[in-house]
Design an enzyme around this catalytic site. Structure first.
Site, PDB file in Angstrom:
ATOM      1  N   ARG A  13      37.380  33.970  42.613  1.00 34.43           N
ATOM      2  CA  ARG A  13      37.669  35.238  41.920  1.00 34.43           C
ATOM      3  C   ARG A  13      39.085  35.218  41.344  1.00 34.43           C
ATOM      4  O   ARG A  13      39.303  35.579  40.183  1.00 34.43           O
ATOM      5  CB  ARG A  13      37.523  36.416  42.896  1.00 34.43           C
ATOM      6  CG  ARG A  13      36.094  36.834  43.158  1.00 34.43           C
ATOM      7  CD  ARG A  13      36.041  37.862  44.275  1.00 34.43           C
ATOM      8  NE  ARG A  13      36.288  37.202  45.543  1.00 34.43           N
ATOM      9  CZ  ARG A  13      35.326  36.871  46.407  1.00 34.43           C
ATOM     10  NH1 ARG A  13      34.088  37.190  46.160  1.00 34.43           N
ATOM     11  NH2 ARG A  13      35.618  36.241  47.520  1.00 34.43           N
ATOM     12  N   GLY A  99      48.965  32.133  47.361  1.00 33.62           N
ATOM     13  CA  GLY A  99      48.503  33.510  47.558  1.00 33.62           C
ATOM     14  C   GLY A  99      47.481  33.603  48.663  1.00 33.62           C
ATOM     15  O   GLY A  99      47.144  34.697  49.117  1.00 33.62           O
ATOM     16  N   THR A 101      45.531  33.855  52.033  1.00 31.54           N
ATOM     17  CA  THR A 101      45.883  34.547  53.275  1.00 31.54           C
ATOM     18  C   THR A 101      45.054  33.977  54.433  1.00 31.54           C
ATOM     19  O   THR A 101      44.198  33.121  54.237  1.00 31.54           O
ATOM     20  CB  THR A 101      45.630  36.060  53.143  1.00 31.54           C
ATOM     21  OG1 THR A 101      44.247  36.261  52.818  1.00 31.54           O
ATOM     22  CG2 THR A 101      46.495  36.672  52.070  1.00 31.54           C
ATOM     23  N   ASN A 125      50.740  39.312  48.994  1.00 32.79           N
ATOM     24  CA  ASN A 125      50.309  40.167  47.886  1.00 32.79           C
ATOM     25  C   ASN A 125      51.316  40.034  46.750  1.00 32.79           C
ATOM     26  O   ASN A 125      52.507  40.219  46.955  1.00 32.79           O
ATOM     27  CB  ASN A 125      50.219  41.623  48.351  1.00 32.79           C
ATOM     28  CG  ASN A 125      49.438  42.455  47.379  1.00 32.79           C
ATOM     29  OD1 ASN A 125      49.763  42.499  46.193  1.00 32.79           O
ATOM     30  ND2 ASN A 125      48.401  43.115  47.857  1.00 32.79           N
ATOM     31  N   HIS A 156      38.715  46.339  51.647  1.00 33.24           N
ATOM     32  CA  HIS A 156      38.458  45.254  50.698  1.00 33.24           C
ATOM     33  C   HIS A 156      36.959  45.083  50.475  1.00 33.24           C
ATOM     34  O   HIS A 156      36.152  45.571  51.270  1.00 33.24           O
ATOM     35  CB  HIS A 156      39.043  43.921  51.189  1.00 33.24           C
ATOM     36  CG  HIS A 156      40.524  43.808  50.955  1.00 33.24           C
ATOM     37  ND1 HIS A 156      41.449  44.278  51.856  1.00 33.24           N
ATOM     38  CD2 HIS A 156      41.229  43.292  49.910  1.00 33.24           C
ATOM     39  CE1 HIS A 156      42.663  44.054  51.378  1.00 33.24           C
ATOM     40  NE2 HIS A 156      42.567  43.462  50.196  1.00 33.24           N
ATOM     41  N   LYS A 160      35.297  39.264  51.425  1.00 35.36           N
ATOM     42  CA  LYS A 160      36.573  38.787  51.992  1.00 35.36           C
ATOM     43  C   LYS A 160      36.337  38.187  53.374  1.00 35.36           C
ATOM     44  O   LYS A 160      35.613  38.779  54.182  1.00 35.36           O
ATOM     45  CB  LYS A 160      37.577  39.938  52.060  1.00 35.36           C
ATOM     46  CG  LYS A 160      38.961  39.510  52.516  1.00 35.36           C
ATOM     47  CD  LYS A 160      39.996  40.581  52.249  1.00 35.36           C
ATOM     48  CE  LYS A 160      41.361  40.206  52.804  1.00 35.36           C
ATOM     49  NZ  LYS A 160      41.911  38.982  52.186  1.00 35.36           N
TER      50      LYS A 160
HETATM   51  P1  NAD Z   1      37.207  33.100  46.519  1.00 38.68           P
HETATM   52  O1  NAD Z   1      36.398  32.739  47.706  1.00 38.68           O
HETATM   53  O2  NAD Z   1      36.564  33.833  45.386  1.00 38.68           O
HETATM   54  O3  NAD Z   1      37.893  31.779  45.900  1.00 38.68           O
HETATM   55  C1  NAD Z   1      38.437  30.732  46.668  1.00 38.68           C
HETATM   56  C2  NAD Z   1      38.097  29.436  45.960  1.00 38.68           C
HETATM   57  O4  NAD Z   1      38.811  28.368  46.593  1.00 38.68           O
HETATM   58  C3  NAD Z   1      36.588  29.087  46.019  1.00 38.68           C
HETATM   59  O5  NAD Z   1      36.095  28.866  44.716  1.00 38.68           O
HETATM   60  C4  NAD Z   1      36.565  27.830  46.879  1.00 38.68           C
HETATM   61  O6  NAD Z   1      35.518  26.940  46.510  1.00 38.68           O
HETATM   62  C5  NAD Z   1      37.949  27.247  46.565  1.00 38.68           C
HETATM   63  N1  NAD Z   1      38.382  26.232  47.543  1.00 38.68           N
HETATM   64  C6  NAD Z   1      38.127  26.154  48.871  1.00 38.68           C
HETATM   65  N2  NAD Z   1      38.642  25.015  49.375  1.00 38.68           N
HETATM   66  C7  NAD Z   1      39.237  24.357  48.357  1.00 38.68           C
HETATM   67  C8  NAD Z   1      39.937  23.121  48.251  1.00 38.68           C
HETATM   68  N3  NAD Z   1      40.130  22.319  49.307  1.00 38.68           N
HETATM   69  N4  NAD Z   1      40.408  22.759  47.036  1.00 38.68           N
HETATM   70  C9  NAD Z   1      40.217  23.544  45.953  1.00 38.68           C
HETATM   71  N5  NAD Z   1      39.552  24.729  45.978  1.00 38.68           N
HETATM   72  C10 NAD Z   1      39.076  25.131  47.187  1.00 38.68           C
HETATM   73  O7  NAD Z   1      38.441  33.937  47.077  1.00 38.68           O
HETATM   74  P2  NAD Z   1      39.491  34.849  46.252  1.00 38.68           P
HETATM   75  O8  NAD Z   1      39.043  36.258  46.296  1.00 38.68           O
HETATM   76  O9  NAD Z   1      39.806  34.196  44.941  1.00 38.68           O
HETATM   77  O10 NAD Z   1      40.751  34.757  47.224  1.00 38.68           O
HETATM   78  C11 NAD Z   1      41.313  33.506  47.569  1.00 38.68           C
HETATM   79  C12 NAD Z   1      42.438  33.724  48.571  1.00 38.68           C
HETATM   80  O11 NAD Z   1      43.500  34.479  47.967  1.00 38.68           O
HETATM   81  C13 NAD Z   1      42.045  34.531  49.829  1.00 38.68           C
HETATM   82  O12 NAD Z   1      42.733  34.008  50.942  1.00 38.68           O
HETATM   83  C14 NAD Z   1      42.506  35.934  49.513  1.00 38.68           C
HETATM   84  O13 NAD Z   1      42.769  36.700  50.654  1.00 38.68           O
HETATM   85  C15 NAD Z   1      43.783  35.625  48.762  1.00 38.68           C
HETATM   86  N6  NAD Z   1      44.252  36.675  47.857  1.00 38.68           N
HETATM   87  C16 NAD Z   1      45.591  36.873  47.826  1.00 38.68           C
HETATM   88  C17 NAD Z   1      46.134  37.770  46.940  1.00 38.68           C
HETATM   89  C18 NAD Z   1      47.630  37.897  46.876  1.00 38.68           C
HETATM   90  O14 NAD Z   1      48.140  38.700  46.057  1.00 38.68           O
HETATM   91  N7  NAD Z   1      48.384  37.106  47.662  1.00 38.68           N
HETATM   92  C19 NAD Z   1      45.304  38.506  46.090  1.00 38.68           C
HETATM   93  C20 NAD Z   1      43.919  38.281  46.136  1.00 38.68           C
HETATM   94  C21 NAD Z   1      43.409  37.343  47.020  1.00 38.68           C
END
Ligand code: NAD
Length: 270
Positions: A13, A99, A101, A125, A156, A160
């Protein structure tokens, strides 16, 4: 010269929005897009994966390529992958913005170890509003003082995987700092059963998972007679993606040396 960006978690995402925003930013150039080995996106064009309706001529790969003049890595993946990518960044000598978590203590230690060799910015965040909320909540906690009961509620979407959110933990840490408490000693994650009366110093943290909620956080400060509520609601993931790319530019353009940096520093809040 645009900065060469490598986005890990390309089909996720956040990854898709990072690719889209990177592609329209003249200061950035998408140099590589990485997905987990065996993922259906591997080999496809990043523009297609991000739903741009045009090719970016960047095929999704299974690992971060060595060489190729990478300027920065931006990681929104899974906790174990984030730690691994921090180690790769250190080995390649490339700054990394994380980013992701839900990292375990050991994974956080590995990220901190990487920060001895390259600049690392790991934020729970990246939204400007949430980082202002962190500062505000710390100040409110310090001003209201010991007597107020503190509770945090976050919501959320139902996909998640970690709970409570990294942001809720960041908020709890900011409040604990304001109250001179050690979060590990006072945090309570949900309540169930005969838990007894609320110890005054407790900080309660509660997670809701429902529908497509992008991210909502409220800190409550309550005492007999009044209650203060500080709330942030995100309605688009672009707020996080924009903040992460802003942090990436800040790390590279200000030529930061190895170390751990914060979003508050990027925003000039500390
Ligand atoms: P998501 O599950 O949609 O996407 C994660 C992606 O990472 C997936 O496509 C997965 O296949 C890929 N992935 C897993 N292992 C991998 C690897 N070894 N190499 C490359 N890609 C790999 O999740 P999301 O909603 O995009 O969120 C991802 C992370 O970011 C979560 O931990 C979420 O909590 C965090 N997040 C942080 C913030 C922030 O502002 N810090 C905001 C939104 C989400």
């Amino acid at each position: 010269m645009p900065i060469n960006v490598c986005i890990t978690g390309a089909a996720g995402r956040m990854g898709q929005r990072l690719i889209a925003l990177c592609a329209e930013d003249p200061e950035l150039r998408l140099a590589c897009a990485v997905e987990s080995p065996g993922h259906a996106a591997v080999g496809k064009d990043a523009g297609q994966i991000a739903g741009l309706g045009r090719e970016l001529n960047v095929p999704v790969t299974e690992r971060i390529p060595a060489g190729g003049g990478l300027g920065v890595i931006v990681d929104f993946t899974l906790h174990a992958a984030a730690a691994q990518h921090a180690e790769t960044a250190a080995a390649l000598g490339v700054p990394i913005v994380i980013g992701t978590t839900g990292l375990t203590d050991d994974e956080k230690r590995r990220v901190a170890e990487a920060a001895r060799r390259v600049p690392v910015l790991h934020a729970p965040n990246f939204s400007v509003g949430v980082n202002v909320l962190f500062k505000t909540a710390e100040m409110v906690a310090r001003t209201l003082g010991e007597a107020y009961n503190v509770e945090i509620v976050e919501a959320h979407h139902n996909q998640k995987v970690d709970a409570p959110s990294g942001t809720a933990l960041g908020l709890a840490e900011a409040i604990a700092r304001g109250l001179n408490r050690n979060l590990k000693d006072v945090a309570v994650y949900g309540r169930h059963g005969l838990v007894g009366k609320r110890p005054p110093k407790e900080i309660g943290i509660h997670a809701l998972r429902m529908g497509d909620v992008v991210g909502e956080h409220t800190a409550y400060f309550a005492i007999g007679g009044e209650r203060v509520e500080l709330t942030h609601k995100a309605s688009s993931r672009d707020t996080f993606a924009r903040g992460a790319l802003r942090a990436a530019k800040w790390l590279v353009r200000s030529n930061k040396g190895p170390g751990m940096y914060t979003m508050a520093q990027v925003l000039g809040l500390e």
